[in-house]
Design a protein around this motif. Structure first.
Motif, PDB file in Angstrom:
ATOM      1  N   ASN A  17       5.689  -0.961  12.041  1.00  0.00           N
ATOM      2  CA  ASN A  17       4.522  -1.095  12.657  1.00  0.00           C
ATOM      3  C   ASN A  17       3.040  -2.175  11.310  1.00  0.00           C
ATOM      4  N   ASN A  18       3.413  -2.057   9.992  1.00  0.00           N
ATOM      5  CA  ASN A  18       2.551  -2.698   9.563  1.00  0.00           C
ATOM      6  C   ASN A  18       3.450  -2.539   7.945  1.00  0.00           C
ATOM      7  N   ILE A  19       2.922  -3.689   7.410  1.00  0.00           N
ATOM      8  CA  ILE A  19       3.468  -3.312   5.606  1.00  0.00           C
ATOM      9  C   ILE A  19       2.153  -3.452   4.542  1.00  0.00           C
ATOM     10  N   LEU A  20       2.045  -3.160   3.578  1.00  0.00           N
ATOM     11  CA  LEU A  20       1.507  -3.509   2.518  1.00  0.00           C
ATOM     12  C   LEU A  20       1.745  -4.674   1.829  1.00  0.00           C
ATOM     13  N   VAL A  21      -0.077  -5.068   2.115  1.00  0.00           N
ATOM     14  CA  VAL A  21       0.450  -6.742   2.142  1.00  0.00           C
ATOM     15  C   VAL A  21       1.146  -7.179   0.266  1.00  0.00           C
ATOM     16  N   ASN A  29       2.138  -5.077  25.465  1.00  0.00           N
ATOM     17  CA  ASN A  29       2.799  -6.635  24.822  1.00  0.00           C
ATOM     18  C   ASN A  29       1.768  -7.006  23.720  1.00  0.00           C
ATOM     19  N   ASP A  30       0.727  -6.762  24.197  1.00  0.00           N
ATOM     20  CA  ASP A  30      -0.382  -7.124  23.263  1.00  0.00           C
ATOM     21  C   ASP A  30       0.080  -6.709  21.435  1.00  0.00           C
ATOM     22  N   ALA A  31       0.389  -5.638  21.115  1.00  0.00           N
ATOM     23  CA  ALA A  31       0.418  -4.876  20.302  1.00  0.00           C
ATOM     24  C   ALA A  31       1.767  -5.512  19.405  1.00  0.00           C
ATOM     25  N   GLY A  32       2.797  -6.919  20.234  1.00  0.00           N
ATOM     26  CA  GLY A  32       4.520  -7.420  19.845  1.00  0.00           C
ATOM     27  C   GLY A  32       5.099  -6.334  20.566  1.00  0.00           C
ATOM     28  N   MET A  33       4.876  -5.568  21.366  1.00  0.00           N
ATOM     29  CA  MET A  33       6.419  -4.224  21.274  1.00  0.00           C
ATOM     30  C   MET A  33       6.663  -5.224  22.802  1.00  0.00           C
ATOM     31  N   GLN A  74      -0.694  -5.894   6.280  1.00  0.00           N
ATOM     32  CA  GLN A  74      -0.428  -7.094   6.289  1.00  0.00           C
ATOM     33  C   GLN A  74       0.776  -6.500   8.232  1.00  0.00           C
ATOM     34  N   TYR A  75      -0.125  -7.459   8.903  1.00  0.00           N
ATOM     35  CA  TYR A  75       0.385  -7.347  10.189  1.00  0.00           C
ATOM     36  C   TYR A  75       1.528  -8.447  10.437  1.00  0.00           C
ATOM     37  N   HIS A  96       3.820  -5.399  12.560  1.00  0.00           N
ATOM     38  CA  HIS A  96       4.504  -6.924  12.115  1.00  0.00           C
ATOM     39  C   HIS A  96       6.057  -6.948  12.404  1.00  0.00           C
ATOM     40  N   THR A  97       7.075  -5.839  12.989  1.00  0.00           N
ATOM     41  CA  THR A  97       8.154  -6.600  13.350  1.00  0.00           C
ATOM     42  C   THR A  97       8.337  -5.693  15.062  1.00  0.00           C
TER      43      THR A  97
END
Length: 663
Positions: free
Chosen positions: A370-374, A274-278, A210-211, A238-239
């Motif tokens: 960065n991401n999490i498990l759904v 920026n594209d990566a949301g950071m 999950q992103y 994700h954050t």
């Protein structure tokens, strides 16, 4: 039905080349032509050469066919022309004689390189000195020292075999060995099959990743791994952290890294981040050149004092350098500032892949996710508060008898699990059992409670680096230590503990029986292959899981041995949980070969080695470099340091401990 198995594999190791010691000296010290080395060796050259040749066997060449062999115990400080030894004359008198004069008088040989040192051989008290030019390295000696990164990669390239090739090689060896013709095998009534055993494996389903972003567009926010790999393009963290105050310190000289390159690197990094949301907002508040490790501390202190709320220092390194260790010492332990090192070659030539990998590291160092498990795909163990621990002990390299071992423990700090906290200790040289596990575990349980406001009802511990012979001692000491940590926090607090040993150093290899199932160029088994019958223990709970995609050579499945389980995991649930944790490693968008907590423990211990590097940098000790320009280093030899001093050196700053500084 359980039966006895014979494990056969092909293994490669490095050997020393049989060559004149003068040539060996040139290779070690990177001297192009020995005739240009007209001066005696510098102290740092001698130290470096001694480190490489000590303990090796050499043979002499100045006595015709009598090629006597000796073992090197040291290298003399003085050159052959001034190095003396007590020589007994025929009249019984003892005089001091130089090595060069002795060779001239006794062997009628004028030394070609009298300015080079001698090898001291045999027993130290015997004072046997040999000039380098009369010695050859004896053939067939295994190298047990740690190889440099270049040597390691050369070795891998030379010895890597695709899975089908390795399978063929092993089968050929078995035919060649002809075990069944062996009189001893026959006498014992044994027979050995010439075919590899066929076993059934399963492929575990990969989790979804999950992103961040709006949940409505699932294809934009979720990634589905394919063969252990997924892509983050078009997705956001994700954050993601917003970076407003950041600095650049360039330790590469200006002629190697021009201002134009730094400007271009900054622009490209901002675009990718920026594209990566950071988002990295605005230009760096500071961008200056610096030289040498001595400038790190004053510069970083100045930055922290001058720029309020400084979040990150990007450090450009010129390859092999002691600056890396100092950057991490000052950033992680002294000031508590996030630092990201970049090789100068990656600044001069930016690629989207490298920049994107930098962003993966920077985001977690600043507390992002960065991401999490759904969540809906996770096993049932996640329904109640659970903490995943990873533990590892790293030992000093072979041949070192002083430096301490380093124990590291990490623990998950959220329900995903994606954020981890670390605890680290120095302990007795080469001790495998973690001495202060109770204290380390207590720290992480308290931190878990602070982060989540929950007490874990289950503890799942992945313990790396334990061999089968040590299972009973490690289990007895470390399980008790975890229980102690729980009881010390609250009377009657007894969460269920599952203790799993992870092993990668074994010789079990799995090959696809059906060629159609081989994956990629290397023809390996698919990521997620698990085996828990046939080749596992007849009575204990263990399994093999190959969680990564093999890119080069033959995949090595990790072996998991469950030594204790209060939580009554089914084999399926534990295998699935383990496989999912292999997808949560923050440094890359691939499933890795061991669960993230065990991998992080290894990184924490490895980083602590850098924290131990002493500040007085002797260039002679700096050798080798790894992919991040993290020069492999002379870590503070515990020779002159107290245990308390080393404990202080690895103590990480409170601000740094809150984030994944080791990523």
């Amino acid at each position: 039905m359980w039966k006895m198995m014979l494990n056969i594999d092909v293994s490669a190791t490095a050997f020393y080349k049989a060559q004149p010691v003068i040539d060996f000296l040139c290779e070690v010290l990177e001297i192009q032509n020995i005739n240009e080395q007209r001066r005696p060796l510098t102290d740092s050259q001698r130290v470096k050469f001694t480190k490489e040749i000590k303990g090796l066997k050499i043979e002499i060449t100045h006595c015709g066919n009598m090629r006597r062999k000796y073992r090197v115990c040291n290298v003399t400080r003085r050159p052959a022309q001034t190095q003396t030894f007590p020589l007994q004359l025929e009249n019984g008198q003892t005089v001091e004689c130089t090595v060069a004069k002795y060779f001239k008088d006794k062997h009628r040989r004028i030394l070609q390189y009298p300015h080079l040192p001698c090898l001291q051989v045999g027993q130290e008290q015997r004072h046997t000195y040999l000039p380098l030019e009369v010695c050859n390295i004896v053939a067939g000696q295994r190298c047990i020292k740690k190889l440099t990164d270049t040597q390691t990669s050369t070795m891998i390239k030379a010895t890597a075999r695709s899975a089908p090739d390795r399978e063929k090689e092993i089968n050929n060896l078995v035919h060649k060995a002809g075990f069944n013709k062996d009189p001893y095998v026959r006498e014992f009534g044994l027979s050995i099959s010439t075919k590899m055993v066929e076993i059934h494996g399963r492929i575990i389903q990969a989790p979804k990743i999950q992103y961040g972003g709006k949940q409505l567009q699932q294809n934009r926010t979720q990634a589905i791994p394919n063969q252990g790999v997924w892509d983050m393009r078009g997705k956001q963290f994700h954050t993601g952290v917003e970076i407003r105050v950041w600095a650049i310190a360039c330790f590469a000289p200006q002629h190697q890294c021009r201002e134009e390159s730094l400007r271009n690197f900054t622009a490209q990094l901002q675009k990718i981040s920026n594209d990566a949301g950071m988002p990295i907002i605005g230009q760096p508040c500071f961008c200056k050149y610096a030289v040498g490790a001595d400038q790190v501390e004053p510069m970083f202190k100045h930055l922290k004092k001058t720029f309020n709320g400084l979040q990150l220092i990007v450090v450009v390194l010129p390859g092999k350098t002691p600056v890396y260790a100092e950057v991490k010492r000052v950033g992680d332990t002294l000031l508590g500032i996030a630092t990201q090192c970049v090789q100068v070659k990656n600044v001069n030539r930016t690629t989207a892949q490298t920049l994107s990998n930098l962003c993966l590291k920077i985001n977690v160092k600043l507390g992002g996710v960065n991401n999490i498990l759904v969540p809906s795909f996770r096993p049932a163990v996640f329904l109640k508060p659970v903490i995943f621990l990873g533990a590892d002990v790293t030992h000093p390299p072979a041949g070192d008898d002083k430096k301490p071992s380093i124990a590291a423990l990490v623990g998950s700090m959220d329900a995903h699990p994606s954020r981890y906290c670390a605890s680290v200790r120095v302990q007795t040289h080469r001790q495998e059992i973690i001495a202060d596990l109770a204290g380390m575990c207590r720290e992480l349980l308290m931190q878990f409670y602070r982060s989540t406001r929950f007490k874990p009802t289950r503890i799942v511990m992945y313990r790396d680096g334990v061999s089968e012979g040590q299972f009973p001692q490690v289990l007895a000491h470390e399980l008790r230590a975890i229980r102690e940590a729980c009881c010390s926090l609250e009377q009657g607090y007894q969460p269920g503990i599952t203790f799993i040993v992870v092993q990668k150093r074994h010789h079990t290899r799995l090959f696809c029986a059906d060629k159609m199932e081989q994956i990629g160029k290397s023809g390996n088994i698919p990521a997620g292959t698990t085996v828990d019958t046939g080749i596992t223990h007849p009575t204990e709970f263990d399994f093999y899981l190959c969680s990564h995609a093999g890119i080069q050579g033959t995949s090595r499945p990790s072996h998991y041995h469950v030594l204790w389980d209060d939580n009554d995991f089914s084999a399926d649930e534990l295998q699935s949980t383990t496989y999912q944790l292999c997808h949560t490693y923050v440094r890359c968008t691939r499933s890795v070969s061991i669960p993230a907590p065990a991998y992080y423990a290894h990184l924490v211990a490895f980083r602590a080695r850098y924290h131990l590097v002493e500040k007085d940098h002797d260039s002679g000790h700096q050798s080798g470099t790894n992919s991040n320009g993290e020069g492999s280093h002379h870590s503070g030899s515990s020779g002159g340091r107290s245990f308390e001093d080393m404990m202080r050196a690895v103590k990480v700053h409170a601000d740094t401990l809150r984030v994944m500084y080791f990523a």
